[in-house]
Design an enzyme around this catalytic site. Sequence first.
Site, mmCIF file in Angstrom:
data_model
loop_
_atom_site.group_PDB
_atom_site.id
_atom_site.type_symbol
_atom_site.label_atom_id
_atom_site.label_comp_id
_atom_site.label_asym_id
_atom_site.label_seq_id
_atom_site.Cartn_x
_atom_site.Cartn_y
_atom_site.Cartn_z
ATOM 1 N N ARG A 44 0.865 -1.181 0.000
ATOM 2 C CA ARG A 44 0.000 0.000 0.000
ATOM 3 C C ARG A 44 0.903 1.232 0.000
ATOM 4 O O ARG A 44 2.112 1.142 0.144
ATOM 5 C CB ARG A 44 -0.926 0.018 1.220
ATOM 6 N N GLY A 45 0.276 2.377 -0.166
ATOM 7 C CA GLY A 45 1.023 3.617 -0.309
ATOM 8 C C GLY A 45 1.106 3.972 -1.785
ATOM 9 O O GLY A 45 1.468 3.136 -2.614
ATOM 10 N N GLN A 55 -2.335 2.046 10.427
ATOM 11 C CA GLN A 55 -1.086 2.132 9.671
ATOM 12 C C GLN A 55 -0.065 3.042 10.342
ATOM 13 O O GLN A 55 1.135 2.862 10.186
ATOM 14 C CB GLN A 55 -1.355 2.632 8.246
ATOM 15 N N ASP A 64 -2.639 10.582 -2.131
ATOM 16 C CA ASP A 64 -2.960 9.527 -3.083
ATOM 17 C C ASP A 64 -3.377 10.086 -4.439
ATOM 18 O O ASP A 64 -3.254 9.406 -5.452
ATOM 19 C CB ASP A 64 -4.064 8.632 -2.516
#
Length: 341
Positions: free
Chosen positions: A44-45, A186, A227
């Site tokens: 993720r990221g 997270q 994002d």
Amino acid sequence: MRTIDWVSGHIRLIDQTALPGTVAYLDVHTVEELVDAIRRLAVRGAPALGVAGAMGVALAAANLPADRAREVIATLRAARPTAVNLALGVDTALAAFDRGGAAAALEAALTVRDDDIAACRAMARRGTALLDQLLPHRSRLTVLTICNTGALASVEHGTALGVIEKLHADGRLHRAVACETRPLLQGARLTAWELRQMGAPYDVIVDSAAAITILRGGIDAVLVGADRIAANGDTANKIGTLGLALAAARASVPFLVVAPETTVDLETAGGEAIEIEDRGSAEVCAFHGIRTTPDDATARNPAFDVTPADLITAIVTDQRVIDLSANEIPAEGPRPAQHAG
């Protein structure tokens, strides 16, 4: 440490769902396995997803007939809708595949990886230099961040957390404050783990404590990732980011978005056009498989929110600083060349 890499004909990535207790690697041999890893947040990221997308195309190109490869690549591209980097990584490697076949797709994917590493280093330099300008009388800084924007969210170093890492390396970090980042923690699981790895002083706070911490003068700057950044500067990031921006504006604390230039999406005019992924009830109504709500409870679970440009002090990319406080917008100014390949 590399979050994701190409090793002996396949993708190897750190399984972020196992952290902080275990550092486990996943060897990914099919696009279906990669899509599963993306959807369950093993990787993720935004920057890491861009690299994953490009490498997924290389994986499909090397192992499947062209028609079948394009089918699974389309599934990969749609695995998470909010982050623009996933689609950009896929499109970059797919264009190379169309021009030169599997070898060209792999070359393009490795270029995306290498470009991300270089971009993170550039963002760290630009971000710390900007903090020097904004806070000239503060020799050591306490900075707050949300979610995870470090090496785990990219390939090496990271975006917002990469700036914090450089502050620490330069002896300028007093303390990092990491929001726990509900519902999947997270910040508490991943950012705290990375801060510990780099030996940086840090605290974890519950998300709902961030506003009062900012308003009572405990924070010098807020650093977040992104994002997707719209042409007007509106920015989608992990849910909870908007609340930090509102508190920072009230307290006159610099609020910086740190993200690679590839996260700027000029095709998206403003934040209202950004699709917000809802991840369903399970992540909110249970934790580690244990139900935390009544059995019949459902939940709203937006993974992201959108911070309006007028709440952002500046956007720091690997190519430039966009001073939103001076009414600059991402759509203005020179744009860098796209990935080679």
